[in-house]
Design a protein around this motif. Structure first.
Motif, PDB file in Angstrom:
ATOM      1  N   UNK A   8       0.843  -1.182   0.000  1.00 51.07           N
ATOM      2  CA  UNK A   8       0.000   0.000   0.000  1.00 51.07           C
ATOM      3  C   UNK A   8       0.884   1.239   0.000  1.00 51.07           C
ATOM      4  N   UNK A   9       0.346   2.332  -0.498  1.00 41.31           N
ATOM      5  CA  UNK A   9       1.092   3.584  -0.543  1.00 41.31           C
ATOM      6  C   UNK A   9       1.307   4.166   0.847  1.00 41.31           C
ATOM      7  N   UNK A  10       0.439   3.862   1.780  1.00 39.16           N
ATOM      8  CA  UNK A  10       0.568   4.394   3.132  1.00 39.16           C
ATOM      9  C   UNK A  10      -0.096   3.449   4.116  1.00 39.16           C
ATOM     10  N   UNK A  11       0.185   3.665   5.394  1.00 37.38           N
ATOM     11  CA  UNK A  11      -0.448   2.883   6.456  1.00 37.38           C
ATOM     12  C   UNK A  11      -1.957   3.123   6.433  1.00 37.38           C
ATOM     13  N   UNK A  12      -2.360   4.371   6.164  1.00 41.97           N
ATOM     14  CA  UNK A  12      -3.784   4.700   6.140  1.00 41.97           C
ATOM     15  C   UNK A  12      -4.501   3.952   5.017  1.00 41.97           C
ATOM     16  N   UNK A  13      -3.881   3.885   3.830  1.00 40.31           N
ATOM     17  CA  UNK A  13      -4.488   3.148   2.720  1.00 40.31           C
ATOM     18  C   UNK A  13      -4.623   1.677   3.098  1.00 40.31           C
ATOM     19  N   UNK A  14      -3.587   1.103   3.732  1.00 40.89           N
ATOM     20  CA  UNK A  14      -3.641  -0.291   4.144  1.00 40.89           C
ATOM     21  C   UNK A  14      -4.790  -0.520   5.104  1.00 40.89           C
ATOM     22  N   UNK A  15      -4.974   0.417   6.020  1.00 42.68           N
ATOM     23  CA  UNK A  15      -5.983   0.202   7.047  1.00 42.68           C
ATOM     24  C   UNK A  15      -7.410   0.333   6.523  1.00 42.68           C
ATOM     25  N   UNK A  16      -7.612   0.946   5.375  1.00 46.38           N
ATOM     26  CA  UNK A  16      -8.961   1.131   4.856  1.00 46.38           C
ATOM     27  C   UNK A  16      -9.371   0.059   3.845  1.00 46.38           C
ATOM     28  N   UNK A  17      -8.435  -0.809   3.436  1.00 52.33           N
ATOM     29  CA  UNK A  17      -8.740  -1.853   2.479  1.00 52.33           C
ATOM     30  C   UNK A  17      -9.530  -2.971   3.168  1.00 52.33           C
ATOM     31  N   UNK A  18     -10.565  -3.461   2.518  1.00 56.66           N
ATOM     32  CA  UNK A  18     -11.406  -4.540   3.050  1.00 56.66           C
ATOM     33  C   UNK A  18     -12.105  -4.171   4.350  1.00 56.66           C
ATOM     34  N   UNK A  19     -12.347  -2.901   4.546  1.00 51.78           N
ATOM     35  CA  UNK A  19     -12.982  -2.467   5.777  1.00 51.78           C
ATOM     36  C   UNK A  19     -14.478  -2.272   5.574  1.00 51.78           C
ATOM     37  N   UNK A  20     -15.228  -2.563   6.611  1.00 46.18           N
ATOM     38  CA  UNK A  20     -16.666  -2.344   6.623  1.00 46.18           C
ATOM     39  C   UNK A  20     -16.977  -1.456   7.834  1.00 46.18           C
ATOM     40  N   UNK A  21     -17.878  -0.512   7.631  1.00 52.95           N
ATOM     41  CA  UNK A  21     -18.284   0.371   8.725  1.00 52.95           C
ATOM     42  C   UNK A  21     -19.517  -0.222   9.386  1.00 52.95           C
ATOM     43  N   UNK A  22     -19.471  -0.320  10.698  1.00 49.25           N
ATOM     44  CA  UNK A  22     -20.588  -0.826  11.490  1.00 49.25           C
ATOM     45  C   UNK A  22     -21.068   0.276  12.427  1.00 49.25           C
ATOM     46  N   UNK A  23     -22.338   0.227  12.795  1.00 47.40           N
ATOM     47  CA  UNK A  23     -22.911   1.222  13.698  1.00 47.40           C
ATOM     48  C   UNK A  23     -23.872   0.519  14.651  1.00 47.40           C
ATOM     49  N   UNK A  24     -24.013   1.070  15.849  1.00 48.69           N
ATOM     50  CA  UNK A  24     -24.946   0.508  16.838  1.00 48.69           C
ATOM     51  C   UNK A  24     -25.526   1.636  17.672  1.00 48.69           C
ATOM     52  N   UNK A  25     -26.677   1.381  18.239  1.00 50.17           N
ATOM     53  CA  UNK A  25     -27.275   2.312  19.193  1.00 50.17           C
ATOM     54  C   UNK A  25     -26.501   2.186  20.499  1.00 50.17           C
ATOM     55  N   UNK A  26     -26.283   3.306  21.154  1.00 49.26           N
ATOM     56  CA  UNK A  26     -25.667   3.239  22.473  1.00 49.26           C
ATOM     57  C   UNK A  26     -26.720   2.744  23.456  1.00 49.26           C
ATOM     58  N   UNK A  27     -26.265   2.084  24.498  1.00 50.93           N
ATOM     59  CA  UNK A  27     -27.192   1.501  25.462  1.00 50.93           C
ATOM     60  C   UNK A  27     -26.612   1.598  26.862  1.00 50.93           C
ATOM     61  N   UNK A  28     -27.488   1.687  27.862  1.00 55.79           N
ATOM     62  CA  UNK A  28     -26.994   1.637  29.238  1.00 55.79           C
ATOM     63  C   UNK A  28     -26.626   0.195  29.588  1.00 55.79           C
ATOM     64  N   UNK A  29     -25.781   0.048  30.583  1.00 60.53           N
ATOM     65  CA  UNK A  29     -25.411  -1.297  31.030  1.00 60.53           C
ATOM     66  C   UNK A  29     -26.637  -1.998  31.587  1.00 60.53           C
ATOM     67  N   UNK A  30     -26.799  -3.257  31.207  1.00 63.09           N
ATOM     68  CA  UNK A  30     -27.908  -4.060  31.697  1.00 63.09           C
ATOM     69  C   UNK A  30     -27.454  -5.047  32.772  1.00 63.09           C
ATOM     70  N   UNK A  31     -26.138  -5.139  32.930  1.00 60.64           N
ATOM     71  CA  UNK A  31     -25.563  -6.045  33.936  1.00 60.64           C
ATOM     72  C   UNK A  31     -24.200  -5.502  34.336  1.00 60.64           C
ATOM     73  N   UNK A  32     -23.706  -5.961  35.464  1.00 59.15           N
ATOM     74  CA  UNK A  32     -22.364  -5.569  35.858  1.00 59.15           C
ATOM     75  C   UNK A  32     -21.352  -6.216  34.920  1.00 59.15           C
TER      76      UNK A  32
END
Length: 190
Positions: free
Chosen positions: A15-39
């Protein structure tokens, strides 16, 4: 400077840079934030600037050679850059570390207010989650993510996102078990 890395399948890539390497084959995931339900099984504390050196060392050794950084000093510099805002405004209250009985950092999660990369959600972003090789499969990463989800929820954030290599089945399994799902840029248009 070109960076060569070995992927999870053992294939070499340049890769041309570390940043380019880190973005290859990457998928973005997202989740709702939640309060703790257990210790949580794991106690954690906020990651502070006094932890940068130890975080950099752990960041370097937690991955195969050349994956996180070229060497320990580059890894330390990358962690320091994270704290200084290179990847977004650092959120110390949502970034946690786990320490062992000797006080050594064995796992960490680093979170920014919003990622600086294009095509990322307008939400807090987990830029790193890593665990010492000798302490994996103990639930540390899960507890760190849960702690961050709780902190972000209590601070009024509705969602959190991250990027992961789509070939990293262990990480994907963890995130899917925590209700993360695939995100696409079209979701920001809503």
């Amino acid at each position: 400077m070109c960076v060569q890395a070995i992927d999870d399948a053992g294939n070499a890539a340049t890769y041309e840079s570390q940043e380019e390497r880190s973005m290859t084959n990457m998928v973005t995931l997202i989740a709702r934030t939640t309060p703790l339900e257990r210790d949580l099984k794991t106690e954690s504390r906020p990651a502070t600037s006094t932890d940068i050196r130890k975080l950099g060392e752990l960041y370097f050794t937690a991955y195969d050679p050349g994956v996180a950084s070229e060497n320990v000093e580059a890894a330390v510099a990358d962690v320091e850059a994270s704290f200084e805002g290179k990847y977004g405004t650092y959120l110390p209250e949502a970034s946690h570390v786990v320490v062992d009985e000797a006080g050594e950092i064995i796992a960490a999660i680093l979170v920014v207010e919003r990622a600086t990369w294009e095509d990322t959600p307008d939400a807090p972003f987990i830029i790193e989650l890593f665990t010492d090789r000798q302490h994996r499969r103990q639930g540390l990463a899960e507890d760190l993510v849960r702690a961050s989800l709780d902190t972000l929820f209590n601070a009024g954030h509705k969602e959190v996102a991250l990027r992961v290599n789509e070939e990293n089945s262990a990480a994907l399994a963890l995130y899917l078990s925590l209700d993360f799902h695939r995100w696409s840029p079209e979701e920001n248009e809503d």
